[in-house]
Design a protein around this motif. Structure first.
Motif, PDB file in Angstrom:
ATOM      1  N   SER A  25       0.837  -1.204   0.000  1.00 28.26           N
ATOM      2  CA  SER A  25       0.000   0.000   0.000  1.00 28.26           C
ATOM      3  C   SER A  25       0.871   1.253   0.000  1.00 28.26           C
ATOM      4  CB  SER A  25      -0.886   0.010   1.247  1.00 28.26           C
ATOM      5  OG  SER A  25      -1.507   1.257   1.407  1.00 28.26           O
ATOM      6  N   ASP A  41       0.315  -7.964  18.300  1.00 26.67           N
ATOM      7  CA  ASP A  41       0.332  -6.956  17.245  1.00 26.67           C
ATOM      8  C   ASP A  41       0.784  -5.599  17.790  1.00 26.67           C
ATOM      9  OD1 ASP A  41      -0.681  -8.885  15.557  1.00 26.67           O
ATOM     10  OD2 ASP A  41      -2.753  -8.174  15.706  1.00 26.67           O
ATOM     11  N   SER A  43       0.634  -1.614  17.145  1.00 29.49           N
ATOM     12  CA  SER A  43      -0.132  -0.593  16.436  1.00 29.49           C
ATOM     13  C   SER A  43       0.681   0.694  16.370  1.00 29.49           C
ATOM     14  CB  SER A  43      -1.452  -0.305  17.147  1.00 29.49           C
ATOM     15  OG  SER A  43      -2.279  -1.430  17.110  1.00 29.49           O
ATOM     16  N   SER A  94       1.724  -9.359   2.091  1.00 25.05           N
ATOM     17  CA  SER A  94       1.616  -8.792   3.434  1.00 25.05           C
ATOM     18  C   SER A  94       2.860  -9.002   4.296  1.00 25.05           C
ATOM     19  CB  SER A  94       0.393  -9.370   4.158  1.00 25.05           C
ATOM     20  OG  SER A  94       0.579 -10.756   4.384  1.00 25.05           O
ATOM     21  N   VAL A 114      -0.749  -6.458   9.196  1.00 22.46           N
ATOM     22  CA  VAL A 114      -2.060  -6.964   9.570  1.00 22.46           C
ATOM     23  C   VAL A 114      -3.143  -5.996   9.108  1.00 22.46           C
ATOM     24  CG1 VAL A 114      -3.532  -7.596  11.535  1.00 22.46           C
ATOM     25  CG2 VAL A 114      -1.099  -8.176  11.555  1.00 22.46           C
ATOM     26  N   GLU A 115      -2.851  -4.703   9.241  1.00 21.90           N
ATOM     27  CA  GLU A 115      -3.817  -3.667   8.856  1.00 21.90           C
ATOM     28  C   GLU A 115      -3.045  -2.426   8.444  1.00 21.90           C
ATOM     29  OE1 GLU A 115      -7.121  -0.845  11.104  1.00 21.90           O
ATOM     30  OE2 GLU A 115      -6.642  -2.786  11.978  1.00 21.90           O
ATOM     31  N   ILE A 116      -3.528  -1.745   7.422  1.00 25.37           N
ATOM     32  CA  ILE A 116      -2.909  -0.493   7.014  1.00 25.37           C
ATOM     33  C   ILE A 116      -3.980   0.438   6.453  1.00 25.37           C
ATOM     34  CG2 ILE A 116      -2.254  -1.311   4.721  1.00 25.37           C
ATOM     35  CD1 ILE A 116       0.351   0.422   5.113  1.00 25.37           C
ATOM     36  N   SER A 117      -3.901   1.679   6.880  1.00 24.79           N
ATOM     37  CA  SER A 117      -4.764   2.728   6.351  1.00 24.79           C
ATOM     38  C   SER A 117      -3.946   4.016   6.332  1.00 24.79           C
ATOM     39  CB  SER A 117      -6.024   2.894   7.206  1.00 24.79           C
ATOM     40  OG  SER A 117      -5.694   3.405   8.480  1.00 24.79           O
ATOM     41  N   LYS A 120      -3.271   4.499  10.270  1.00 22.93           N
ATOM     42  CA  LYS A 120      -3.004   3.403  11.199  1.00 22.93           C
ATOM     43  C   LYS A 120      -2.271   2.263  10.501  1.00 22.93           C
ATOM     44  CE  LYS A 120      -5.227   0.343  14.520  1.00 22.93           C
ATOM     45  NZ  LYS A 120      -6.494  -0.073  15.127  1.00 22.93           N
ATOM     46  N   VAL A 122      -0.804  -1.706  11.603  1.00 26.43           N
ATOM     47  CA  VAL A 122      -0.701  -2.780  12.588  1.00 26.43           C
ATOM     48  C   VAL A 122       0.245  -3.830  12.017  1.00 26.43           C
ATOM     49  CG1 VAL A 122      -1.905  -4.524  13.942  1.00 26.43           C
ATOM     50  CG2 VAL A 122      -3.036  -2.343  13.444  1.00 26.43           C
TER      51      VAL A 122
END
Length: 133
Positions: A25, A41, A43, A94, A114-117, A120, A122
């Motif tokens: 991303s 995890d 953050s 990932s 684990v998560e990306i925006s 944020k 993770v």
């Protein structure tokens, strides 16, 4: 005309197997400040610059990182932080491998996004290889 359609279909199928573009991303390429650790995890939140009293990581599009980390082995506050340079590379959609120096030698970490925006990130630490140079 049938031959033309078959040839176009054949090359379309072949080109779908040859994926050379990165799946990373574009949100990754900014400064990430450590926020918390929960269930394995880490953050992070996006900030314009690193903070004096927190760790973090900045991913650059050219395959380098700046990692803000504890300068020594002791984790008891007050903690002194230092910025170290390193590298990153994509292992899969990932998974990333990051390499950097720490107080105990060279680290090669495999981490999972684990998560990306936009604001944020993770990460889950998969494993570390310590190298004594």
């Amino acid at each position: 005309m049938k031959k033309y359609i078959i040839i176009v279909a054949f090359f379309t199928v072949l080109s779908s197997f040859n994926k050379t573009e990165s799946e990373i991303s574009p949100f990754l390429f900014q400064n990430w400040i450590y926020e918390n650790y929960q269930n394995g995890d880490q953050s992070f939140i996006s900030k314009d610059r690193f903070q004096k009293d927190k760790s973090g990581i900045a991913f650059k599009e050219n395959g380098t990182i700046v990692k803000r980390q504890n300068s020594g082995w002791c984790g008891t506050p007050p903690i002194d932080y230092v910025n170290v340079n390193g590298t990153w590379k994509e292992i899969s959609e990932s998974l990333l491998e990051i390499q950097y120096e720490s107080w105990n030698g060279r680290n090669v970490d495999t981490i999972q996004i684990v998560e990306i925006s936009k604001n944020k990130l993770v990460l889950r630490h998969i494993y570390t290889i310590k190298k004594k140079d």
